[in-house]
Design a protein around this motif. Structure first.
Motif, mmCIF file in Angstrom:
data_model
loop_
_atom_site.group_PDB
_atom_site.id
_atom_site.type_symbol
_atom_site.label_atom_id
_atom_site.label_comp_id
_atom_site.label_asym_id
_atom_site.label_seq_id
_atom_site.Cartn_x
_atom_site.Cartn_y
_atom_site.Cartn_z
ATOM 1 N N GLU A 97 0.833 -1.205 0.000
ATOM 2 C CA GLU A 97 0.000 0.000 0.000
ATOM 3 C C GLU A 97 0.864 1.251 0.000
ATOM 4 O O GLU A 97 0.522 2.253 -0.638
ATOM 5 C CB GLU A 97 -0.925 0.017 1.227
ATOM 6 N N ARG A 98 2.003 1.198 0.702
ATOM 7 C CA ARG A 98 2.899 2.346 0.726
ATOM 8 C C ARG A 98 3.452 2.621 -0.674
ATOM 9 O O ARG A 98 3.549 3.773 -1.100
ATOM 10 C CB ARG A 98 4.050 2.113 1.703
ATOM 11 N N LYS A 99 3.802 1.557 -1.387
ATOM 12 C CA LYS A 99 4.316 1.717 -2.744
ATOM 13 C C LYS A 99 3.247 2.308 -3.665
ATOM 14 O O LYS A 99 3.534 3.187 -4.481
ATOM 15 C CB LYS A 99 4.813 0.374 -3.287
ATOM 16 N N ASN A 100 2.015 1.824 -3.529
ATOM 17 C CA ASN A 100 0.916 2.358 -4.342
ATOM 18 C C ASN A 100 0.660 3.829 -4.018
ATOM 19 O O ASN A 100 0.401 4.637 -4.915
ATOM 20 C CB ASN A 100 -0.362 1.551 -4.096
ATOM 21 N N ALA A 101 0.737 4.160 -2.739
ATOM 22 C CA ALA A 101 0.497 5.538 -2.306
ATOM 23 C C ALA A 101 1.583 6.470 -2.850
ATOM 24 O O ALA A 101 1.292 7.574 -3.330
ATOM 25 C CB ALA A 101 0.463 5.619 -0.784
ATOM 26 N N PHE A 164 3.463 9.111 -18.813
ATOM 27 C CA PHE A 164 3.160 8.346 -20.025
ATOM 28 C C PHE A 164 3.893 7.003 -19.979
ATOM 29 O O PHE A 164 3.325 5.954 -20.309
ATOM 30 C CB PHE A 164 3.600 9.137 -21.270
ATOM 31 N N TYR A 165 5.144 7.043 -19.538
ATOM 32 C CA TYR A 165 5.939 5.818 -19.430
ATOM 33 C C TYR A 165 5.317 4.847 -18.427
ATOM 34 O O TYR A 165 5.196 3.650 -18.697
ATOM 35 C CB TYR A 165 7.369 6.162 -19.005
ATOM 36 N N PHE A 166 4.917 5.359 -17.262
ATOM 37 C CA PHE A 166 4.348 4.490 -16.232
ATOM 38 C C PHE A 166 3.042 3.844 -16.684
ATOM 39 O O PHE A 166 2.724 2.725 -16.303
ATOM 40 C CB PHE A 166 4.099 5.289 -14.940
ATOM 41 N N LYS A 167 2.290 4.543 -17.516
ATOM 42 C CA LYS A 167 1.015 4.008 -17.981
ATOM 43 C C LYS A 167 1.187 2.998 -19.112
ATOM 44 O O LYS A 167 0.427 2.038 -19.218
ATOM 45 C CB LYS A 167 0.114 5.157 -18.466
ATOM 46 N N LYS A 168 2.184 3.212 -19.964
ATOM 47 C CA LYS A 168 2.326 2.404 -21.176
ATOM 48 C C LYS A 168 3.382 1.299 -21.105
ATOM 49 O O LYS A 168 3.266 0.289 -21.802
ATOM 50 C CB LYS A 168 2.656 3.315 -22.369
ATOM 51 N N SER A 169 4.400 1.493 -20.270
ATOM 52 C CA SER A 169 5.510 0.534 -20.270
ATOM 53 C C SER A 169 5.154 -0.790 -19.602
ATOM 54 O O SER A 169 4.517 -0.818 -18.545
ATOM 55 C CB SER A 169 6.725 1.139 -19.568
ATOM 56 N N LYS A 170 5.614 -1.877 -20.205
ATOM 57 C CA LYS A 170 5.408 -3.208 -19.632
ATOM 58 C C LYS A 170 6.474 -3.518 -18.581
ATOM 59 O O LYS A 170 6.380 -4.506 -17.864
ATOM 60 C CB LYS A 170 5.461 -4.265 -20.742
ATOM 61 N N HIS A 171 7.506 -2.669 -18.526
ATOM 62 C CA HIS A 171 8.620 -2.902 -17.615
ATOM 63 C C HIS A 171 8.501 -2.087 -16.326
ATOM 64 O O HIS A 171 9.408 -2.118 -15.496
ATOM 65 C CB HIS A 171 9.939 -2.549 -18.311
ATOM 66 N N TYR A 172 7.396 -1.380 -16.190
ATOM 67 C CA TYR A 172 7.212 -0.557 -14.987
ATOM 68 C C TYR A 172 6.982 -1.440 -13.765
ATOM 69 O O TYR A 172 6.215 -2.404 -13.803
ATOM 70 C CB TYR A 172 6.023 0.383 -15.184
ATOM 71 N N THR A 173 7.650 -1.107 -12.686
ATOM 72 C CA THR A 173 7.518 -1.824 -11.421
ATOM 73 C C THR A 173 6.814 -0.940 -10.404
ATOM 74 O O THR A 173 7.202 0.224 -10.218
ATOM 75 C CB THR A 173 8.906 -2.220 -10.860
ATOM 76 N N THR A 227 17.718 2.693 -5.632
ATOM 77 C CA THR A 227 16.418 2.251 -5.130
ATOM 78 C C THR A 227 15.621 1.558 -6.234
ATOM 79 O O THR A 227 15.019 0.496 -6.012
ATOM 80 C CB THR A 227 15.599 3.446 -4.597
ATOM 81 N N VAL A 228 15.623 2.150 -7.420
ATOM 82 C CA VAL A 228 14.905 1.563 -8.560
ATOM 83 C C VAL A 228 15.495 0.205 -8.923
ATOM 84 O O VAL A 228 14.766 -0.774 -9.144
ATOM 85 C CB VAL A 228 14.954 2.499 -9.784
ATOM 86 N N VAL A 229 16.814 0.137 -8.986
ATOM 87 C CA VAL A 229 17.492 -1.127 -9.323
ATOM 88 C C VAL A 229 17.146 -2.197 -8.298
ATOM 89 O O VAL A 229 16.813 -3.341 -8.651
ATOM 90 C CB VAL A 229 19.025 -0.927 -9.373
ATOM 91 N N PHE A 230 17.208 -1.837 -7.014
ATOM 92 C CA PHE A 230 16.904 -2.782 -5.948
ATOM 93 C C PHE A 230 15.463 -3.285 -6.044
ATOM 94 O O PHE A 230 15.199 -4.482 -5.932
ATOM 95 C CB PHE A 230 17.129 -2.116 -4.588
ATOM 96 N N LYS A 232 13.468 -3.344 -8.675
ATOM 97 C CA LYS A 232 13.259 -4.154 -9.874
ATOM 98 C C LYS A 232 13.829 -5.558 -9.691
ATOM 99 O O LYS A 232 13.222 -6.554 -10.104
ATOM 100 C CB LYS A 232 13.871 -3.458 -11.092
ATOM 101 N N LEU A 233 15.014 -5.636 -9.088
ATOM 102 C CA LEU A 233 15.622 -6.941 -8.840
ATOM 103 C C LEU A 233 14.782 -7.760 -7.859
ATOM 104 O O LEU A 233 14.596 -8.968 -8.033
ATOM 105 C CB LEU A 233 17.038 -6.769 -8.285
ATOM 106 N N ARG A 234 14.262 -7.078 -6.849
ATOM 107 C CA ARG A 234 13.428 -7.758 -5.853
ATOM 108 C C ARG A 234 12.123 -8.231 -6.478
ATOM 109 O O ARG A 234 11.651 -9.345 -6.187
ATOM 110 C CB ARG A 234 13.140 -6.819 -4.692
ATOM 111 N N SER A 235 11.544 -7.399 -7.330
ATOM 112 C CA SER A 235 10.299 -7.770 -8.002
ATOM 113 C C SER A 235 10.519 -8.968 -8.918
ATOM 114 O O SER A 235 9.694 -9.889 -8.973
ATOM 115 C CB SER A 235 9.781 -6.580 -8.821
ATOM 116 N N LYS A 236 11.651 -8.978 -9.622
ATOM 117 C CA LYS A 236 11.981 -10.086 -10.521
ATOM 118 C C LYS A 236 12.205 -11.374 -9.731
ATOM 119 O O LYS A 236 11.760 -12.451 -10.129
ATOM 120 C CB LYS A 236 13.237 -9.733 -11.318
#
Length: 246
Positions: A97-101, A164-173, A227-230, A232-236
């Motif tokens: 929820e924190r990430k979504n917020a 636009f990137y967050f809405k369209k990209s398939k790689h967004y985490t 932070t982004v790299v971490f 994405k790696l965690r999500s993967k």
């Protein structure tokens, strides 16, 4: 000649907050949140921004004071960028929820910064270097390049491109909207600092011929990128784990 208006400057923060609230109320479902929490998170973000700006203003003053440079800043909007995500970790909610917020408030925070910088343009603070192509404020006879207006334009471009990137990209985490957006903002802020006017030349050479804000931008940029790299790696890793369990 611009006379400047501190009242207009202060009002722009309120205008920015109002726009952010309208956006969040209209888009909370996209972030898997309920309306009531979207309102609470928006209010909390505004408080975090104010607190962060005040803290950064004090840090800015202390650093320059330690170096023997006379300067005074009540608030520093960069503090809102730095301290908002930190203060969000004090909010007692789940990680998801924190990430979504944080994803939800990201466009609003950048938009408030743009409104604040437009207030700077009207008020005459944070002005640009002296230039023939510029504006005279109050009783001055020297023109200053309107770097504040340029910053507003740059922030709006960052806002539309990243969203636009967050809405369209398939790689967004999920959860990376804030660090990605403000990593890009740090790059733009670093560049625009070269066009900013400082009464004391020493302010442009705090260290390595850079201003306080440029040095801070480097640090914040590195932290956000890591932070982004971490994330994405965690999500993967979580995705692979789920696939193995199936």
């Amino acid at each position: 000649m611009f006379q400047g208006s501190s009242t207009f400057y202060e009002a722009m923060y309120v205008v920015g907050f109002a726009i952010m609230m309208v956006y969040n109320i209209g888009n909370y479902k996209r972030y898997n949140l309920v309306k009531k929490k979207a309102i609470v998170y928006t209010l909390y973000t505004y408080v975090c921004g104010i607190v962060g700006a005040l803290i950064m203003g004090m840090i800015y003053n202390k650093v320059h004071e330690a170096l023997g440079i006379a300067t005074y800043s009540n608030v520093a909007i960069m503090g809102a960028v730095v301290f908002t995500p930190i203060l969000f970790f004090l909010f007692p909610v789940s990680k998801e929820e924190r990430k979504n917020a944080l994803d939800m408030i990201t466009p609003g925070v950048l938009e408030i910064l743009a409104c604040a910088k437009f207030g700077c343009f009207i008020n005459g603070c944070c002005r640009g270097v002296t230039s023939e192509f510029g504006i005279c404020y109050r009783e001055e006879t020297v023109k200053h390049f309107p770097i504040q207006a340029v910053e507003v334009l740059v922030m709006l471009i960052i806002l539309f491109v990243t969203q636009f990137y967050f809405k369209k990209s398939k790689h967004y985490t999920v959860g990376t909207a804030y660090p990605i957006t403000f990593a890009v903002y740090c790059v733009s802020r670093f560049i625009t600092e070269y066009f900013r006017y400082y009464e004391d030349p020493r302010q442009k050479d705090i260290a390595c011929s850079m201003t306080f804000w440029q040095l801070l931008c480097i640090v914040v940029f590195v932290v956000f990128v890591l932070t982004v790299v971490f994330m994405k790696l965690r999500s993967k890793k979580n995705l692979v784990s789920e696939e193995n369990n199936e």
